[in-house]
Structure formats: C-alpha cells, structure tokens
Write an enzyme that holds these catalytic residues in place. Structure first.
Site, PDB file in Angstrom:
ATOM      1  CD  GLU A   1       6.938  -5.529  -2.326  1.00  0.00           C
ATOM      2  OE1 GLU A   1       7.454  -4.459  -2.768  1.00  0.00           O
ATOM      3  OE2 GLU A   1       7.938  -6.666  -2.191  1.00  0.00           O
TER       4      GLU A   1
ATOM      5  N   GLY B   1       2.614   2.000   5.042  1.00  0.00           N
ATOM      6  CA  GLY B   1       3.465   1.061   5.572  1.00  0.00           C
ATOM      7  C   GLY B   1       4.453   1.610   6.776  1.00  0.00           C
TER       8      GLY B   1
ATOM      9  N   GLY C   1       0.824  -1.225   0.012  1.00  0.00           N
ATOM     10  CA  GLY C   1      -0.034   0.021  -0.084  1.00  0.00           C
ATOM     11  C   GLY C   1       0.923   1.130   0.068  1.00  0.00           C
ATOM     12  CB  SER C   2       0.078   4.699   0.744  1.00  0.00           C
ATOM     13  OG  SER C   2      -0.454   4.439   2.357  1.00  0.00           O
TER      14      SER C   2
ATOM     15  CB  CYS D   1       3.238  -0.450  -6.638  1.00  0.00           C
ATOM     16  SG  CYS D   1       3.384  -2.251  -7.256  1.00  0.00           S
TER      17      CYS D   1
END
Length: 511
Positions: free
Chosen positions: A264, A247, A242-243, A298
């Site tokens: 990630e 994270g 995610g963002s 991403c």
C-alpha cells in the site's frame, strides 16, 4: 503528560523496549532514539531499537507459535480478536490521546482511527466463521473437486507513521483469524502507539488458555529491521505500507526469495468536479480530503480537476475556506489542522511549492506558521496551487497539504488528466449527471483501486477492500475478500469410487 499506565507504560522517563516478543518485552540492542511529539517538538520518550538478530528471534518465535495456532479452529481464533476488541473499547480514549501526542492528529481523527481497529475486529470475528472455499464439478465419476483456504504462516507487517494503529490492525486482526502470527515493524516515528497496541493484545491473549503469546510481536527499528523482515524466508507474506521507494525495496527483496508482497504505497489522488456538481458538498469533501491529517493520508486529495465553467468560483470559495481553517495544537478545541510530522516534511513541502512556482504554478497559502502555535512544531497553511496538468510536479506526491488545481473542458479530457500519473489509489467525481458518474466508474474511467461518486477520496470504510493500482502497489487490505491474501489456497480431489479414471480422458495401464 498523559497518564499512560493503562496502556502498559510505567514511566516514559526510562528507555522503552524496542522488542516485544509475545509477552516478553526487552530492550533492543541497537541505537537509542528519542520519540518526539510533532505538536511541539518535545522529546516524550526514548526507544532502544531492535537489531536484525532480534528480528530473527521474533520471527522464530512466530514460526513456533504458528505450528499450534494454525490448528486452532478459526472461530476460536475469532474469539481472541473479539477479546482484543473489548480491550480497545475500554481504552479507546486514552489510546486516541496517545495517537494525538505521537502523530499530531486532532482528537476526532485519532478517535476515528481507534474506531477503525474496533470495526475491523468486528469484521474479523464474523469472518472467522466464513473462511469458505468452493466445491467444483468434477469431470470424473465418483469424484469431488474442492478448494480450501488454510493458514499461510507468520506475516511481517511494516507500517507508516500516519496511521500508527489502524493499518496494522487491518492486517493483524485479519491475519490472526486466518491463523497467521504477526511480526510488526511500526514506524520509528510512532513506536509508543505500537507498544500500547501490543500491551492490549497481550492482555486479551492472557484471558485465553490456548493462545500462544508469540502470535503477536513488535520489533522497532529503522531500514535494517525492515529489510530483515522482508528477506526472512520464514515470512511467506510481507505487508508494507509507506512510500513508493520503500515499497520497491521491499518488493524486490521479497521477490528474490519468491515470497508474497502486499503493498500500500503512494496515492496522488484526484477528484473531478463537473459543472452539475453540488458545490456545497464538493467543497466540504475537498476540504476534509485535502487538509485532514495535515495532508498526511495516503488517500489525501492532491489533484483537483475542475470544469472551466466553475473553476474560478470554486477556487475562490476554497480559498475562503482555507483562510478560515483553525490550525494549531490539535489538543485545542476547534482546531481542525494539526502539525506536520517533522521538519523534514516541512522542508519537502516548501521544496515542492518552489518547484511548482518554477513550473508556472500560482500558489495560495503554503507558508510556515510561527505565531499562535506551539513552538517546536511544524505548522503550515495548506496550499492551493493552480497549475497546468502538464507540470512535472503534478506527477509526484508530496506528503503535505498541497492541492494542485487543474481545469478541463470535456469529461474525457478530465479522466485523461486524472489517470495520467503513476499512482492509482483513490479517486472521486462530483456530478449530478448519471452518465458522467457511471462513465467514471466504468473500464474507461478512473484507473484507481478506490473510485467514489459524490464523496471525497479519504475516509474509506473497513468493509471494502482497500488498496490501489499502478505504483500504489496493487495490494488489498481490510474488508471484502482481502482475507485471501493471508491464506494459502489448496485444491483437493477426492475419489470415493472404486475406479481410477484420469482427467482429460487419459488412459494409462488399466485405468
């Protein structure tokens, strides 16, 4: 509306369960939310969200399942994954149609995402017979030194809306063959895909007598559910996609209990186009990488660093391609760019473009489309922004189809521009110059986890480890030896002699 009975949905008119522990699906005890299709903004279902208490129940069930699952031989665990793949192959088309409905992807990309699940199953089945350790030379006579990789424990997976099936599959299929039950928190924007995946997995589990159904569970919720997973002491690993702010929150929570994080996060990916580049290939690669999934990958290309000698021509040709892009309902034949996921994403895109304008950016495209597209969806023209690499907006990743174009004179300058952002996921260079390509791959080149030559930044194969450096989080999923993140390493020393020599020549008592 799609006929989704094959994926376990009897009726989308009734609220859908927010908790699915093993084979038991039940309503969450949290708030009820509507599931909205980004295609036209229509409500397609409702979900009763899970509560933190129900997350704890799912984790406890996974912990109980682990006690048995860890003792099942890895090739037998691989047999479960093989049967999961059979279910996915059988339901590939309808699952892809659900991805299109719920995430707004064009059919080709949705089919490709389901194929990723199939591919990672194939990889994991082979892996189930290759969970290898090492034998190491011992300094002591009549001793053997070796290492084993053993199941780690239940794993919490937190995934994003843009790949509502594949990213979970990367984690879950590898985790299962490694002996780890999975507790999955999908994005609340794409929960139906998660419920469909759980249904197919449970179908496969039902065909095998020695598999606890609780090796796979789903808990659908918002931040409180994710935080409960991240803080739970019974989950030795949290894999989160995610963002960057998300994270950071997950990593901080997991670190406080000394657990492991596999992160990630944001990409802000760049491509260098050198004077010798094959521009026909480069333009095709740029177009897919920059506008595929409406810029919501991403690995989406966000920064294009072009040599001064070809910049004007390349930008002109890109603008021509952008003008011809078919944008609209992804279910319509020929459409290549579907909608943004929601209105908030559209607002963020416009805010970023306004900021770029204020920082000297020259903007092509980027406007909202209201004619010829379904009402209620957020459709935009992908944007090309010619801007200085020193502009602050270039440091940020906006999850939308915005491509910042910058210019350079020397390769060293281009690489410095490329690396001068806090993120480090995917990168590429287009060049026919052998030395330039090798330099970009070298320690002095790209600082990303994925470094490509003469292909774009997106569309990674499952055979390679996927992940990035810096604020991207440092995690690795999918192929290569990424399986090691889901296991614990044990070093063994076996004495098969009659003496007790100590390492380093230490003498103690009468050894």
């Amino acid at each position: 509306m799609l006929d989704l009975q094959a994926l376990g949905f009897n009726s989308l008119q009734q609220p859908q369960p927010g908790v699915w522990i093993g084979k038991s699906a039940e309503m969450g005890l949290g708030e009820k939310i509507e599931v909205v299709s980004p295609i036209d903004g229509s409500a397609i279902a409702s979900i009763q969200l899970a509560t933190p208490a129900q997350v704890n129940q799912a984790v406890e069930a996974a912990s109980q399942a682990f006690r048995h699952w860890r003792t099942v031989p890895a090739p037998q665990r691989g047999e479960l994954v093989r049967r999961i793949a059979e279910q996915v192959r059988q339901h590939k088309i309808i699952l892809a149609e659900l991805i299109t409905l719920e995430a707004g992807k064009i059919p080709q990309e949705a089919l490709g995402e389901v194929q990723e699940w199939i591919d990672i199953c194939d990889f994991a089945v082979g892996l189930s017979r290759q969970l290898y350790g090492l034998t190491i030379a011992s300094e002591r006579p009549d001793h053997r030194l070796m290492e084993q990789w053993l199941p780690l424990g239940p794993v919490g997976a937190i995934t994003a809306f843009n790949f509502p099936v594949a990213v979970w599959a990367w984690n879950a299929m590898i985790g299962l063959v490694c002996g780890d039950p999975m507790v999955w928190k999908p994005s609340e924007k794409t929960p139906l895909c998660a419920l469909a995946c759980q249904h197919l997995v449970q179908r496969a589990i039902a065909t095998l007598p020695d598999v606890p159904p609780e090796v796979c569970s789903v808990v659908i919720g918002k931040v409180d559910v994710g935080q409960t997973l991240a803080s739970h002491p019974s989950l030795p690993l949290i894999s989160a996609t995610g963002s960057i702010p998300m994270g950071r929150a997950v990593a901080t929570t997991v670190a406080q209990r000394l657990g492991r994080s596999l992160l990630e996060l944001g990409g802000n990916n760049g491509m260098i186009v050198a004077p010798s580049a094959n521009l026909e290939l480069a333009i095709r690669a740029i177009a897919f990488a920059a506008v595929g999934t409406c810029g919501q990958r991403c690995t989406t290309l966000r920064r294009l660093i072009v040599h001064n000698s070809i910049a004007d021509s390349l930008v002109e040709r890109l603008q021509k391609v952008y003008r011809s892009l078919p944008i609209g309902d992804p279910n319509q034949d020929g459409v290549l760019v579907g909608p943004l996921i929601d209105s908030a994403s559209g607002e963020k895109m416009q805010a970023a473009l306004e900021t770029a304008r204020q920082q000297g950016g020259k903007i092509f495209g980027g406007d909202r489309i209201t004619e010829g597209v379904p009402k209620g969806g957020v459709y935009v023209h992908p944007a090309i922004v010619e801007i200085s690499p020193d502009a602050a907006i270039v440091q940020e990743e906006t999850f939308a189809p915005i491509l910042y174009v910058m210019r350079y004179e020397t390769l060293e300058e281009a690489i410095a521009i490329h690396n001068n952002v806090p993120q480090g996921l995917s990168s590429a260079i287009f060049t026919e110059n052998f030395r330039e390509a090798e330099y970009f791959l070298s320690p002095a080149g790209s600082d990303c986890g994925i470094v490509n030559v003469n292909i774009g930044t997106s569309g990674a194969e499952i055979g390679g480890a996927f992940g990035g450096e810096k604020e991207t989080g440092g995690g690795r999923e999918s192929g290569s030896d990424s399986w090691k993140a889901y296991m614990r390493r044990v070093t063994n020393t076996i004495n098969y002699g009659t003496a007790l020599p100590l390492a380093q020549g230490i003498r103690f008592l009468d050894n």
